[in-house]
Motif scaffolding. Structure first.
Motif, PDB file in Angstrom:
ATOM      1  N   VAL A 107      -6.286  -3.534  -5.677  1.00 18.61           N
ATOM      2  CA  VAL A 107      -6.105  -2.089  -6.041  1.00 18.61           C
ATOM      3  C   VAL A 107      -7.605  -1.250  -6.308  1.00 18.61           C
ATOM      4  CG1 VAL A 107      -5.130  -0.223  -7.463  1.00 18.61           C
ATOM      5  CG2 VAL A 107      -4.020  -2.286  -7.014  1.00 18.61           C
ATOM      6  N   LYS A 116      -2.974  -6.281  -5.516  1.00 15.14           N
ATOM      7  CA  LYS A 116      -2.131  -5.466  -5.192  1.00 15.14           C
ATOM      8  C   LYS A 116      -0.393  -6.056  -5.302  1.00 15.14           C
ATOM      9  CE  LYS A 116      -4.163  -2.137  -2.319  1.00 15.14           C
ATOM     10  NZ  LYS A 116      -4.369  -1.124  -1.003  1.00 15.14           N
ATOM     11  N   GLN A 144      -0.547   5.471  -3.064  1.00 11.85           N
ATOM     12  CA  GLN A 144       0.080   4.139  -3.345  1.00 11.85           C
ATOM     13  C   GLN A 144       0.599   4.138  -4.887  1.00 11.85           C
ATOM     14  OE1 GLN A 144      -2.563   0.973  -2.112  1.00 11.85           O
ATOM     15  NE2 GLN A 144      -3.155   1.833  -0.300  1.00 11.85           N
ATOM     16  N   HIS A 173       1.103   1.604  -8.037  1.00 13.03           N
ATOM     17  CA  HIS A 173      -0.065   1.092  -8.670  1.00 13.03           C
ATOM     18  C   HIS A 173      -0.573   2.265  -9.669  1.00 13.03           C
ATOM     19  CE1 HIS A 173      -0.213  -1.845  -5.632  1.00 13.03           C
ATOM     20  NE2 HIS A 173      -0.574  -1.068  -4.709  1.00 13.03           N
ATOM     21  N   SER A 216       4.700   0.590  -1.091  1.00 10.85           N
ATOM     22  CA  SER A 216       4.816   1.231  -2.610  1.00 10.85           C
ATOM     23  C   SER A 216       6.295   1.866  -2.758  1.00 10.85           C
ATOM     24  CB  SER A 216       3.969   2.524  -3.021  1.00 10.85           C
ATOM     25  OG  SER A 216       2.684   1.930  -3.128  1.00 10.85           O
ATOM     26  N   ASN A 260      -7.108   4.194  -3.323  1.00 10.43           N
ATOM     27  CA  ASN A 260      -5.609   3.749  -3.267  1.00 10.43           C
ATOM     28  C   ASN A 260      -4.708   4.800  -4.067  1.00 10.43           C
ATOM     29  OD1 ASN A 260      -6.216   0.451  -3.088  1.00 10.43           O
ATOM     30  ND2 ASN A 260      -6.399   1.785  -1.597  1.00 10.43           N
ATOM     31  N   SER A 285       0.146  -6.193  -9.075  1.00 11.75           N
ATOM     32  CA  SER A 285       0.326  -5.010  -9.833  1.00 11.75           C
ATOM     33  C   SER A 285       1.674  -4.322  -9.360  1.00 11.75           C
ATOM     34  CB  SER A 285      -0.752  -4.015  -9.123  1.00 11.75           C
ATOM     35  OG  SER A 285      -0.425  -2.572  -9.462  1.00 11.75           O
ATOM     36  N   SER A 286       2.130  -4.476  -8.301  1.00 18.12           N
ATOM     37  CA  SER A 286       3.300  -4.120  -7.775  1.00 18.12           C
ATOM     38  C   SER A 286       4.440  -4.699  -8.551  1.00 18.12           C
ATOM     39  CB  SER A 286       3.530  -4.544  -6.268  1.00 18.12           C
ATOM     40  OG  SER A 286       2.794  -3.861  -5.492  1.00 18.12           O
ATOM     41  N   GLY A 345       0.794  -1.101   0.090  1.00 23.32           N
ATOM     42  CA  GLY A 345      -0.088  -0.067   0.008  1.00 23.32           C
ATOM     43  C   GLY A 345       0.826   1.416  -0.088  1.00 23.32           C
TER      44      GLY A 345
END
Length: 260
Positions: A63, A83, A71, A74, A41, A67, A86-87, A37
């Motif tokens: 996500v 998440k 964050q 993302h 991030s 956010n 996505s990261s 988050g």
């Protein structure tokens, strides 16, 4: 280290406190980030940019549009995606040489203990006391350095529990797990967007210092930030000899995180 690595990480290599030896340690490091988050991030992005060779990032959440205010790992097109996944996408775009292990489940119990044991540095970027205490117990058991951060509204804090050191306090020494903690969540109280960047970047800096041995870490010190007035305070922390987790009493080895 290849020629491309020497160029990519040249600004680290030029630092006497890091140099080629320190940068190689970064390339060889394995870091676990719990939470993708607001804090996770910048931690993930800076560690990947710095060349950490293996990053595991764990988050079972998806996500949401709300956010994206803070964050920063993302993208808008990741809304609805897990998440951790996505990261991983963002990190690979930043540094394709970093190996990413996206953990899409909520780490708890033996799974949490196994992941902590398999990494060199643990980053607590979670947002609740239950998870923080579970991570801390696993780090105490496996004697892993823990970099802890928190941020809500305009207030942030960051510290290091280097549990390889005999005199290091643990998270439980600072916040005893007595079931009386009041959760203060961003979703209910708001959070200043750059605050999580400041705290997360500080967590990344402390992780890199632990990896390379550069400077003095925050072990035994808690940094508190009032971002509204932009003032930092430093508080000394001591190990609690009677701590139920790291003290003389039989340790609490329960890493299970109850389901919501």
């Amino acid at each position: 280290m290849q020629d491309a690595d020497l160029l990519r990480y040249s600004r680290h290599i030029l630092l006497n406190d890091i140099g080629i030896t320190g940068q190689q340690a970064i390339l060889d490091a394995r870091v676990l980030i719990v939470g993708a988050g607001g804090l996770g991030s910048p931690v993930a992005l800076y560690l990947a940019a710095s060349g950490v060779g293996y990053i595991s990032i764990a988050d079972n959440d998806s996500v949401d549009l709300s956010n994206l205010q803070r964050q920063i790992i993302h993208q808008h097109n990741a809304i609805g995606q897990n998440k951790a996944l996505s990261s991983a996408t963002s990190i690979q775009l930043l540094n394709p040489n970093t190996h990413i292990n996206a953990i899409t489940e909520r780490l708890s119990g033996s799974a949490l203990a196994q992941q902590v044991a398999a990494h060199d540095i643990i980053i607590d970027a979670s947002d609740n006391f239950t998870t923080r205490h579970a991570i801390n117990r696993a780090c105490v058991t496996h004697r892993k350095p823990l970099v802890s951060g928190a941020a809500v509204r305009f207030d942030g804090q960051v510290t290091v529990f280097d549990l390889r050191q005999e005199d290091s306090p643990c998270y439980h020494c600072l916040y005893p797990d007595n079931g009386a903690e009041d959760e203060i969540r961003c979703s209910e109280n708001g959070v200043f967007s750059p605050l999580v960047g400041i705290i997360g970047a500080t967590q990344a800096a402390e992780a890199l210092k632990l990896i390379t041995g550069a400077g003095t870490t925050l072990n035994g010190r808690l940094l508190l930030l009032d971002a509204l007035d932009m003032q930092w305070r430093s508080i000394k922390l001591k190990r609690d000899a009677n701590c139920a987790v790291c003290g003389k009493k039989p340790p609490n080895h329960n890493y299970t995180i109850p389901k919501n």
